[in-house]
Design a protein around this motif. Structure first.
Motif, PDB file in Angstrom:
ATOM      1  N   SER A   7       9.845 113.414  99.849  1.00  0.00           N
ATOM      2  CA  SER A   7      10.928 113.570 101.060  1.00  0.00           C
ATOM      3  C   SER A   7      10.006 113.102 102.326  1.00  0.00           C
ATOM      4  O   SER A   7       8.706 112.937 102.204  1.00  0.00           O
ATOM      5  CB  SER A   7      11.406 114.904 101.088  1.00  0.00           C
ATOM      6  OG  SER A   7      10.302 115.807 100.946  1.00  0.00           O
ATOM      7  N   GLY A   8      10.396 113.121 103.617  1.00  0.00           N
ATOM      8  CA  GLY A   8       9.875 113.020 104.718  1.00  0.00           C
ATOM      9  C   GLY A   8       9.901 111.670 105.120  1.00  0.00           C
ATOM     10  O   GLY A   8       9.630 111.312 106.530  1.00  0.00           O
ATOM     11  N   GLY A   9      10.641 110.553 104.657  1.00  0.00           N
ATOM     12  CA  GLY A   9      10.852 109.484 105.180  1.00  0.00           C
ATOM     13  C   GLY A   9      11.985 109.188 106.231  1.00  0.00           C
ATOM     14  O   GLY A   9      12.483 110.230 106.689  1.00  0.00           O
ATOM     15  N   GLY A  16       4.486 106.323 116.174  1.00  0.00           N
ATOM     16  CA  GLY A  16       4.686 107.666 115.906  1.00  0.00           C
ATOM     17  C   GLY A  16       4.080 107.944 114.437  1.00  0.00           C
ATOM     18  O   GLY A  16       3.268 107.582 113.998  1.00  0.00           O
ATOM     19  N   SER A  17       4.684 109.286 114.054  1.00  0.00           N
ATOM     20  CA  SER A  17       3.971 109.784 112.924  1.00  0.00           C
ATOM     21  C   SER A  17       5.088 110.407 111.963  1.00  0.00           C
ATOM     22  O   SER A  17       6.168 110.572 112.274  1.00  0.00           O
ATOM     23  CB  SER A  17       3.092 110.866 113.410  1.00  0.00           C
ATOM     24  OG  SER A  17       1.964 110.615 113.985  1.00  0.00           O
ATOM     25  N   LEU A  18       4.738 110.264 110.672  1.00  0.00           N
ATOM     26  CA  LEU A  18       5.589 110.901 109.680  1.00  0.00           C
ATOM     27  C   LEU A  18       4.532 111.777 108.529  1.00  0.00           C
ATOM     28  O   LEU A  18       3.568 111.170 108.456  1.00  0.00           O
ATOM     29  CB  LEU A  18       6.470 109.839 108.957  1.00  0.00           C
ATOM     30  CG  LEU A  18       7.838 109.271 109.743  1.00  0.00           C
ATOM     31  CD1 LEU A  18       8.255 108.046 109.048  1.00  0.00           C
ATOM     32  CD2 LEU A  18       8.756 110.216 109.875  1.00  0.00           C
ATOM     33  N   ARG A  19       5.195 112.567 108.064  1.00  0.00           N
ATOM     34  CA  ARG A  19       4.658 113.226 106.794  1.00  0.00           C
ATOM     35  C   ARG A  19       5.411 113.148 105.790  1.00  0.00           C
ATOM     36  O   ARG A  19       6.414 113.704 105.666  1.00  0.00           O
ATOM     37  CB  ARG A  19       4.312 114.657 107.176  1.00  0.00           C
ATOM     38  CG  ARG A  19       3.283 115.485 106.123  1.00  0.00           C
ATOM     39  CD  ARG A  19       3.431 116.971 106.337  1.00  0.00           C
ATOM     40  NE  ARG A  19       2.320 117.668 105.708  1.00  0.00           N
ATOM     41  CZ  ARG A  19       2.406 118.704 105.329  1.00  0.00           C
ATOM     42  NH1 ARG A  19       3.351 119.758 105.679  1.00  0.00           N
ATOM     43  NH2 ARG A  19       1.122 119.407 104.815  1.00  0.00           N
ATOM     44  N   LEU A  80       1.351 112.900 102.349  1.00  0.00           N
ATOM     45  CA  LEU A  80       0.846 111.723 103.085  1.00  0.00           C
ATOM     46  C   LEU A  80       0.983 111.785 104.536  1.00  0.00           C
ATOM     47  O   LEU A  80       2.073 111.758 104.943  1.00  0.00           O
ATOM     48  CB  LEU A  80       1.357 110.448 102.306  1.00  0.00           C
ATOM     49  CG  LEU A  80       0.542 109.181 103.029  1.00  0.00           C
ATOM     50  CD1 LEU A  80      -0.771 109.059 102.550  1.00  0.00           C
ATOM     51  CD2 LEU A  80       1.524 107.994 102.773  1.00  0.00           C
ATOM     52  N   GLN A  81       0.361 112.111 105.214  1.00  0.00           N
ATOM     53  CA  GLN A  81       0.467 112.138 106.783  1.00  0.00           C
ATOM     54  C   GLN A  81       0.020 110.974 107.249  1.00  0.00           C
ATOM     55  O   GLN A  81      -1.058 110.252 107.125  1.00  0.00           O
ATOM     56  CB  GLN A  81      -0.663 113.317 107.522  1.00  0.00           C
ATOM     57  CG  GLN A  81      -0.481 113.178 108.840  1.00  0.00           C
ATOM     58  CD  GLN A  81       0.805 113.940 109.561  1.00  0.00           C
ATOM     59  OE1 GLN A  81       1.324 114.691 108.970  1.00  0.00           O
ATOM     60  NE2 GLN A  81       1.127 113.156 110.386  1.00  0.00           N
ATOM     61  N   MET A  82       0.951 110.241 107.982  1.00  0.00           N
ATOM     62  CA  MET A  82       0.850 108.779 108.578  1.00  0.00           C
ATOM     63  C   MET A  82       1.021 108.946 110.237  1.00  0.00           C
ATOM     64  O   MET A  82       2.053 109.351 110.773  1.00  0.00           O
ATOM     65  CB  MET A  82       2.032 108.050 108.060  1.00  0.00           C
ATOM     66  CG  MET A  82       2.082 107.934 106.578  1.00  0.00           C
ATOM     67  SD  MET A  82       3.358 106.899 105.877  1.00  0.00           S
ATOM     68  CE  MET A  82       4.949 107.753 106.416  1.00  0.00           C
ATOM     69  N   ASN A  83       0.035 108.745 110.712  1.00  0.00           N
ATOM     70  CA  ASN A  83      -0.194 108.543 112.216  1.00  0.00           C
ATOM     71  C   ASN A  83      -0.308 107.059 112.650  1.00  0.00           C
ATOM     72  O   ASN A  83      -0.673 106.114 111.886  1.00  0.00           O
ATOM     73  CB  ASN A  83      -1.292 109.193 112.712  1.00  0.00           C
ATOM     74  CG  ASN A  83      -1.239 110.955 112.307  1.00  0.00           C
ATOM     75  OD1 ASN A  83       0.022 111.460 112.097  1.00  0.00           O
ATOM     76  ND2 ASN A  83      -2.419 111.551 112.021  1.00  0.00           N
ATOM     77  N   GLY A 114       8.072 108.827  91.679  1.00  0.00           N
ATOM     78  CA  GLY A 114       9.302 108.982  92.304  1.00  0.00           C
ATOM     79  C   GLY A 114      10.259 108.364  92.574  1.00  0.00           C
ATOM     80  O   GLY A 114       9.834 107.085  92.119  1.00  0.00           O
ATOM     81  N   GLN A 115      11.218 108.362  92.978  1.00  0.00           N
ATOM     82  CA  GLN A 115      12.508 107.376  93.457  1.00  0.00           C
ATOM     83  C   GLN A 115      12.157 106.774  94.709  1.00  0.00           C
ATOM     84  O   GLN A 115      12.770 105.710  94.858  1.00  0.00           O
ATOM     85  CB  GLN A 115      13.714 108.219  93.617  1.00  0.00           C
ATOM     86  CG  GLN A 115      13.910 108.810  94.772  1.00  0.00           C
ATOM     87  CD  GLN A 115      13.156 110.127  95.044  1.00  0.00           C
ATOM     88  OE1 GLN A 115      12.302 110.491  94.132  1.00  0.00           O
ATOM     89  NE2 GLN A 115      13.089 110.534  96.297  1.00  0.00           N
ATOM     90  N   GLY A 116      11.131 107.206  95.503  1.00  0.00           N
ATOM     91  CA  GLY A 116      10.763 106.482  96.535  1.00  0.00           C
ATOM     92  C   GLY A 116      11.674 107.232  97.806  1.00  0.00           C
ATOM     93  O   GLY A 116      12.510 107.778  97.802  1.00  0.00           O
ATOM     94  N   THR A 117      10.880 106.932  99.156  1.00  0.00           N
ATOM     95  CA  THR A 117      11.573 107.144 100.317  1.00  0.00           C
ATOM     96  C   THR A 117      11.253 106.032 101.188  1.00  0.00           C
ATOM     97  O   THR A 117      10.214 105.600 101.309  1.00  0.00           O
ATOM     98  CB  THR A 117      10.898 108.583 100.973  1.00  0.00           C
ATOM     99  OG1 THR A 117      11.860 109.087 101.889  1.00  0.00           O
ATOM    100  CG2 THR A 117       9.420 108.480 101.060  1.00  0.00           C
ATOM    101  N   GLN A 118      12.296 105.747 101.929  1.00  0.00           N
ATOM    102  CA  GLN A 118      12.205 104.722 103.018  1.00  0.00           C
ATOM    103  C   GLN A 118      11.444 105.100 104.449  1.00  0.00           C
ATOM    104  O   GLN A 118      11.948 106.206 104.687  1.00  0.00           O
ATOM    105  CB  GLN A 118      13.675 104.163 103.265  1.00  0.00           C
ATOM    106  CG  GLN A 118      13.653 103.110 104.333  1.00  0.00           C
ATOM    107  CD  GLN A 118      13.044 101.807 103.908  1.00  0.00           C
ATOM    108  OE1 GLN A 118      13.194 101.318 102.748  1.00  0.00           O
ATOM    109  NE2 GLN A 118      12.246 101.118 104.560  1.00  0.00           N
ATOM    110  N   VAL A 119      10.616 104.488 104.551  1.00  0.00           N
ATOM    111  CA  VAL A 119      10.046 104.344 106.009  1.00  0.00           C
ATOM    112  C   VAL A 119      10.139 103.039 106.729  1.00  0.00           C
ATOM    113  O   VAL A 119       9.641 102.256 106.461  1.00  0.00           O
ATOM    114  CB  VAL A 119       8.545 104.580 105.934  1.00  0.00           C
ATOM    115  CG1 VAL A 119       7.567 104.700 107.285  1.00  0.00           C
ATOM    116  CG2 VAL A 119       8.261 106.028 105.101  1.00  0.00           C
ATOM    117  N   THR A 120      10.681 103.436 107.897  1.00  0.00           N
ATOM    118  CA  THR A 120      10.879 102.282 108.900  1.00  0.00           C
ATOM    119  C   THR A 120      10.378 102.389 110.172  1.00  0.00           C
ATOM    120  O   THR A 120      10.784 103.259 110.955  1.00  0.00           O
ATOM    121  CB  THR A 120      12.591 101.846 109.047  1.00  0.00           C
ATOM    122  OG1 THR A 120      13.055 101.705 107.687  1.00  0.00           O
ATOM    123  CG2 THR A 120      12.811 100.889 109.972  1.00  0.00           C
TER     124      THR A 120
END
Length: 123
Positions: A7-9, A16-19, A80-83, A114-120
């Motif tokens: 989750s979190g995508g 920007g950032s996502l976790r 996974l913290q993505m900055n 996992g099933q994957g989560t989209q990050v755009t």
């Protein structure tokens, strides 16, 4: 039945950032290496980051210094913290678990996915 649920995508602007979170169920993975991989359209699945049972961490050169992998064994969850995200980080991100304590860069070395989560990331 073992399940990994990411989750979190989402959609974020460059810089920007996502976790991302990956919650495991069906068994505990506190003694196992966990990893994050990603796959962009038309490209092969690639290693992003991994964390061993002893909390050693490893990163692809392309994300080093920007992404941080961590784990909470009490919650059976990996993060996974993505900055400082870049458009080239756009991909489907997958969480994976090994049946071993040490990590590998090779996605074929992981047993659960996992099933994957989209990050755009937009420019």
């Amino acid at each position: 039945q073992v399940q990994l649920v990411e989750s979190g995508g989402g959609l974020v602007q460059a810089g920007g950032s996502l976790r991302l979170s990956c919650a495991a169920s069906g068994r505990t993975f506190s003694s196992n290496a966990m990893g994050w991989f990603r796959q962009a359209p038309g490209k092969e699945r690639e290693f992003v980051a991994a964390i061993t049972w002893s909390v050693n961490t490893y990163y692809a050169d392309s994300v080093k210094g920007r992404f941080t992998i961590s784990r909470d064994n009490a919650k059976n969850t990996v993060y996974l913290q993505m900055n400082s995200l870049k458009p080239e980080d756009t991909a489907v991100y997958y969480c994976a678990a090994r049946g071993a304590s040490q990590y590998t860069l090779n996605w074929r070395g992981y047993d659960y996915w996992g099933q994957g989560t989209q990050v755009t990331v937009s420019s």
